[in-house]
Design a protein around this motif. Structure first.
Motif, PDB file in Angstrom:
ATOM      1  N   PHE A  96      22.537  17.188 -21.502  1.00 42.41           N
ATOM      2  CA  PHE A  96      22.074  16.566 -22.743  1.00 42.41           C
ATOM      3  C   PHE A  96      22.506  17.452 -23.906  1.00 42.41           C
ATOM      4  O   PHE A  96      22.410  18.681 -23.825  1.00 42.41           O
ATOM      5  N   SER A 117      12.267  20.507 -14.189  1.00 42.83           N
ATOM      6  CA  SER A 117      13.242  20.801 -13.121  1.00 42.83           C
ATOM      7  C   SER A 117      14.335  19.736 -13.026  1.00 42.83           C
ATOM      8  O   SER A 117      15.346  19.953 -12.354  1.00 42.83           O
ATOM      9  N   GLU A 133       8.684  21.619 -10.477  1.00 42.25           N
ATOM     10  CA  GLU A 133       7.810  21.815 -11.638  1.00 42.25           C
ATOM     11  C   GLU A 133       8.368  21.062 -12.841  1.00 42.25           C
ATOM     12  O   GLU A 133       9.490  20.520 -12.794  1.00 42.25           O
ATOM     13  N   SER A 134       7.589  21.023 -13.904  1.00 38.60           N
ATOM     14  CA  SER A 134       8.009  20.353 -15.127  1.00 38.60           C
ATOM     15  C   SER A 134       9.338  20.922 -15.617  1.00 38.60           C
ATOM     16  O   SER A 134       9.532  22.143 -15.624  1.00 38.60           O
ATOM     17  N   GLU A 184       6.021  10.226 -10.553  1.00 44.53           N
ATOM     18  CA  GLU A 184       4.643  10.733 -10.716  1.00 44.53           C
ATOM     19  C   GLU A 184       3.657   9.563 -10.806  1.00 44.53           C
ATOM     20  O   GLU A 184       2.853   9.486 -11.751  1.00 44.53           O
ATOM     21  N   LYS A 186      13.618  16.259 -12.261  1.00 51.21           N
ATOM     22  CA  LYS A 186      13.250  15.143 -11.372  1.00 51.21           C
ATOM     23  C   LYS A 186      13.342  13.791 -12.063  1.00 51.21           C
ATOM     24  O   LYS A 186      13.925  12.852 -11.543  1.00 51.21           O
ATOM     25  N   SER A 187      12.749  13.706 -13.265  1.00 47.75           N
ATOM     26  CA  SER A 187      12.737  12.412 -13.960  1.00 47.75           C
ATOM     27  C   SER A 187      14.138  12.009 -14.382  1.00 47.75           C
ATOM     28  O   SER A 187      14.474  10.821 -14.416  1.00 47.75           O
ATOM     29  N   THR A 188      14.961  12.998 -14.716  1.00 47.02           N
ATOM     30  CA  THR A 188      16.345  12.680 -15.095  1.00 47.02           C
ATOM     31  C   THR A 188      17.052  12.023 -13.900  1.00 47.02           C
ATOM     32  O   THR A 188      17.801  11.051 -14.072  1.00 47.02           O
ATOM     33  N   LEU A 230      21.532  18.418 -27.603  1.00 43.76           N
ATOM     34  CA  LEU A 230      20.454  18.310 -28.591  1.00 43.76           C
ATOM     35  C   LEU A 230      21.033  18.631 -29.957  1.00 43.76           C
ATOM     36  O   LEU A 230      21.647  19.688 -30.140  1.00 43.76           O
ATOM     37  N   HIS A 257      19.966   6.651 -17.948  1.00 51.39           N
ATOM     38  CA  HIS A 257      20.936   7.660 -18.369  1.00 51.39           C
ATOM     39  C   HIS A 257      22.190   7.493 -17.526  1.00 51.39           C
ATOM     40  O   HIS A 257      22.094   7.081 -16.372  1.00 51.39           O
ATOM     41  N   VAL A 298      21.723  21.156 -22.834  1.00 50.21           N
ATOM     42  CA  VAL A 298      20.782  21.399 -21.741  1.00 50.21           C
ATOM     43  C   VAL A 298      21.407  20.850 -20.469  1.00 50.21           C
ATOM     44  O   VAL A 298      21.721  19.664 -20.384  1.00 50.21           O
TER      45      VAL A 298
HETATM   46  N1  LIG Z   1      16.703  12.589 -23.308  1.00 48.10           N
HETATM   47  C1  LIG Z   1      16.777  13.926 -23.244  1.00 48.10           C
HETATM   48  N2  LIG Z   1      17.372  14.624 -24.227  1.00 48.10           N
HETATM   49  C2  LIG Z   1      17.457  15.968 -24.166  1.00 48.10           C
HETATM   50  N3  LIG Z   1      16.977  16.714 -23.148  1.00 48.10           N
HETATM   51  C3  LIG Z   1      16.364  16.089 -22.154  1.00 48.10           C
HETATM   52  C4  LIG Z   1      16.224  14.656 -22.140  1.00 48.10           C
HETATM   53  N4  LIG Z   1      15.570  14.299 -21.007  1.00 48.10           N
HETATM   54  C5  LIG Z   1      15.314  15.449 -20.342  1.00 48.10           C
HETATM   55  N5  LIG Z   1      15.788  16.523 -21.027  1.00 48.10           N
HETATM   56  C6  LIG Z   1      15.715  17.931 -20.603  1.00 48.10           C
HETATM   57  O1  LIG Z   1      16.224  17.998 -19.279  1.00 48.10           O
HETATM   58  C7  LIG Z   1      15.461  18.900 -18.503  1.00 48.10           C
HETATM   59  C8  LIG Z   1      14.897  18.170 -17.290  1.00 48.10           C
HETATM   60  O2  LIG Z   1      13.919  17.233 -17.737  1.00 48.10           O
HETATM   61  P1  LIG Z   1      13.178  16.202 -16.767  1.00 48.10           P
HETATM   62  O3  LIG Z   1      12.263  15.355 -17.605  1.00 48.10           O
HETATM   63  O4  LIG Z   1      14.169  15.517 -15.910  1.00 48.10           O
HETATM   64  O5  LIG Z   1      12.315  17.189 -15.854  1.00 48.10           O
HETATM   65  P2  LIG Z   1      11.093  16.853 -14.919  1.00 48.10           P
HETATM   66  O6  LIG Z   1      11.246  17.730 -13.731  1.00 48.10           O
HETATM   67  O7  LIG Z   1      11.011  15.404 -14.656  1.00 48.10           O
HETATM   68  O8  LIG Z   1       9.872  17.347 -15.771  1.00 48.10           O
HETATM   69  P3  LIG Z   1       8.560  16.544 -16.219  1.00 48.10           P
HETATM   70  O9  LIG Z   1       7.758  16.417 -14.967  1.00 48.10           O
HETATM   71  O10 LIG Z   1       7.940  17.442 -17.255  1.00 48.10           O
HETATM   72  O11 LIG Z   1       9.053  15.238 -16.770  1.00 48.10           O
HETATM   73  C9  LIG Z   1      14.397  19.470 -19.416  1.00 48.10           C
HETATM   74  O12 LIG Z   1      14.873  20.688 -19.934  1.00 48.10           O
HETATM   75  C10 LIG Z   1      14.280  18.435 -20.506  1.00 48.10           C
HETATM   76  O13 LIG Z   1      13.861  19.024 -21.711  1.00 48.10           O
END
Ligand SMILES: Nc1ncnc2c1ncn2[C@@H]1O[C@H](COP(=O)(O)OP(=O)(O)OP(=O)(O)O)[C@@H](O)[C@H]1O
Length: 309
Positions: A17, A53, A50-51, A181, A55-57, A19, A66, A29
């Motif tokens: 990503f 990491s 963990e937050s 989640e 996962k959601s991406t 920013l 995405h 990132v």
């Molecule tokens: N749309 C976006 N634009 C910029 N950075 C992003 C975007 N989506 C995710 N990130 C960054 O990518 C990284 C992974 O985020 P992601 O949400 O996939 O993690 P996660 O493990 O699902 O955490 P959480 O449980 O907090 O959602 C993080 O550093 C987040 O800030």
């Protein structure tokens, strides 16, 4: 069994990503780094971390929110980037459904549950008798088929709303559900029942599940296989019994000890352990160079010496 085609394969998936703050320079990132995973049909894969990491991406890329920076997503062996006709894209979007953390987010507050589900049924099961199909689907997700249809989303509990979201996936005849989640905004008392529901959907409907969670302990309820992510990389994957029951990667061991972040949780006499946790996290952030098989199907990452996160 082993020669079966995965319903979903991620091949060296990366996502960067950019920013662009209002002031100052753009930064990048690396949310995902060369993530490769297979999900077999009719099984559940827990994606744990963990937050932040990544996962959601992963989940959002699978459902097309995405696009990958590099790498491929294969659905039943077919690269989803090559689904060029609208009909093929629609089929994929129907087959792969996402259930979000916030059970409200995918429901329209102005419409009843009947409206939500009949709409999905009419589009995807046009030959079914709508009232019968509606009743069956509500029974499948353990909601009262008599009182639920007339209700609006705000008249249901969080757990019931999440059940409606799963009902909608059944209504469109989804084959794979990406559940991000799905229980973390619900009361602790009902989390287990939603995991039980997912288990049943898998066993009775043959659905495949990608279960995204920060809680490694819940993987054992549901998922035959588990992959652990840290800083955008998979660090350990394999059968859940091994990954959760006998973790071999240092970071997974920290997660099992429920201390992924030593800065937040450890003080005083735990300081020695905190230092060790910091060391493991630092090492685990380095690029994965290779995976080493530690038991059949169970692999752990081997990391480069120099950090490049
Ligand atoms: N749309 C976006 N634009 C910029 N950075 C992003 C975007 N989506 C995710 N990130 C960054 O990518 C990284 C992974 O985020 P992601 O949400 O996939 O993690 P996660 O493990 O699902 O955490 P959480 O449980 O907090 O959602 C993080 O550093 C987040 O800030």
């Amino acid at each position: 069994m082993l020669s079966e085609t995965p319903i979903l394969s991620l091949e060296n998936l990366s996502k960067t990503f950019t920013l662009r703050p209002a002031f100052g320079r753009a930064t990048q990132v690396n949310a995902l780094r060369n993530v490769s995973l297979d999900l077999m049909p009719g099984r559940a894969l827990a994606l744990v971390g963990e937050s932040g990491s990544g996962k959601s991406t992963v989940g959002r890329m699978i459902v097309g929110h995405h696009t990958p920076t590099s790498g491929r997503i294969l659905f039943e062996g077919q690269d989803i980037a090559e689904l060029t006709t609208r009909a093929d894209q629609m089929r994929y979007r129907q087959a792969v459904q996402m259930v979000f953390q916030d059970p409200f987010s995918a429901l329209n507050p102005a419409h009843t549950i009947r409206h939500h589900l009949l709409r999905a049924l009419s589009l995807h099961q046009p030959d079914a008798d709508p009232e019968t199909a509606l009743r069956m689907i509500l029974e499948d997700v353990e909601l009262d088929p008599l009182s639920t249809p007339a209700k609006f989303p705000h008249e249901l509990s969080g757990g019931q709303r999440q059940r409606v979201n799963f009902a909608r996936a059944l209504a469109v005849k989804a084959r794979l559900i990406v559940a991000d989640e799905p229980t973390s905004m619900l009361d602790v008392s009902i989390r287990k029942s939603i995991l039980g529901l997912m288990q049943r959907l898998k066993d009775e409907h043959g659905l495949s599940l990608l279960y995204i969670t920060h809680d490694i302990a819940t993987a054992e309820y549901l998922a035959e296989d588990t992959a652990v992510m840290f800083r955008g990389q998979v660090v350990e994957r394999g059968p859940t019994a091994q990954v959760v029951g006998a973790p071999q990667h240092g970071y997974t061991k920290l997660l099992r000890a429920a201390v992924p972040d030593p800065e937040l949780r450890l003080t005083g006499s735990d300081a020695g352990f905190a230092a060790e946790a910091r060391r493991v996290r630092g090492q685990s952030a380095h690029d994965v160079q290779a995976f080493r098989e530690v038991s059949p199907g169970h692999v752990i990452a081997e990391h480069a010496e120099v950090a490049h996160a």
